[in-house]
Design an enzyme around this catalytic site. Structure first.
Site: not given
Ligand code: GLV
Length: 331
Positions: A159, A269, A288
């Site tokens: 990511i 959360e 989220h």
């Molecule tokens: C979401 O938070 C994930 O880890 O896919």
């Protein structure tokens, strides 16, 4: 022979449920709420497989309950801090996550937050809706430019790399800090390595967090770290809430230690609606939704389903987190 029993803890995209239903005795917990703990424990005792989400606590108690029957827990997320992997291995239970399929979608959201906080998109929208914007002013809503600025990525995994690629489109200089140096990524993309966290924090106009939550990364960004950032800097977190100390972040934003924050994840959360962070105009908080595109959520559910089916058929699981389980105990 009876078909294996699979428990899915949430209503998920139908394609994934159909895939499972074709080969198993499938039970899907109805609706969007998490199943109560006693249901989760009972299903661990009764089922061969569970498809879980980040809200389901898959801990020693549950895994011990499933010992002897439960063969696989497929977590529909890339993060797996809700699953006790060591304990799963000890109980002979395979675990999997959903990497890769959500990488670009999550990177898109990190970038959305960078842009939203810098360009004060949410604040502006709020004022337009409430009639507080009544005429154009030269300095109203003027934030920093994103293009041409400097970004530090904390955690250069998949990511992080996708965020870097987006940043290059905005002509940003990209630095990263990661316990593992990625020479190949540096060569290929021109990202610059910081030897320690302080260097990455000091250099950046934007800091984007992409580390998994582990005992080492819990509150990795606290009071001391925030003080190293530029007073004009913006912090973005799309990884896990507890990586950032919310109290320290609130104080830093309130006192002008840093300029803004974009958070897709918080601790806890959901964040309570009376949390002081929500009183600040220079924070954007999303619920989220890093992986929340329809295509990606479907791909995640399908990958989790494929992990379950592979395990139940004794085939290689696409994304097993504890392959050592197969050496430790053949079941
Ligand atoms: C979401 O938070 C994930 O880890 O896919």
């Amino acid at each position: 022979m009876p078909r294996p029993r699979v428990f899915v803890t949430r209503r998920l995209p139908q394609e994934a449920l159909d895939l499972l239903a074709a080969e198993t005795e499938l039970e899907v917990w109805p609706g969007d709420e998490r199943p109560p703990r006693d249901v989760l424990l009972r299903r661990a005792r009764e089922c061969d497989a569970m498809l879980t989400t980040i809200e389901d606590r898959i801990d020693e108690e549950l895994l011990a309950t499933g010992d002897g029957h439960l063969k696989v827990v497929a977590n529909c997320a890339v993060g797996f801090d809700n699953v006790d992997i060591q304990s799963a291995t000890q109980h002979g239970i395979a675990a999997s996550n959903t990497p890769q399929v959500l990488t670009k979608t999550t990177a898109d959201l990190a970038f959305a937050l960078i842009l939203a906080v810098a360009r004060r998109v949410v604040e502006g929208d709020r004022d337009v809706r409430t009639g507080q914007w009544n005429h154009w002013r030269p300095f109203a809503y003027a934030g920093p430019d994103v293009h041409g600025s400097t970004l530090s990525i904390l955690g250069m995994g998949q990511i992080g790399l996708e965020v870097a690629k987006r940043a290059f489109g905005f002509e940003m200089a990209v630095y990263y800090y990661d316990p593992i140096r990625r020479l190949e990524v540096e060569r290929q993309y021109g990202v610059r390595f910081c030897h320690d966290l302080p260097s990455a924090l000091k250099v950046a106009d934007f800091v984007s967090v992409h580390t998994p939550l582990t005992p080492e990364t819990r509150h990795m960004i606290g009071r001391k770290e925030l003080r190293l950032m530029k007073p004009t800097a913006i912090l973005v977190n799309t990884s896990r809430g507890p990586v950032v100390d919310n109290t320290a972040l609130y104080e830093a934003l309130r006192d002008g230690i840093i300029a803004g924050a974009g958070l897709d994840v918080t601790e806890p959360e959901p964040i309570p609606t009376d949390h002081p962070l929500l009183s600040l105009p220079n924070v954007v908080i999303t619920p989220h939704i890093g992986s929340a595109s329809l295509a990606t959520r479907t791909a995640m559910a399908l990958l989790a389903a494929r992990n379950i089916l592979a395990r139940l058929k004794g085939e290689d699981m696409p994304t097993c987190l504890n392959p050592e389980v197969f050496k430790a105990r053949r079941r």
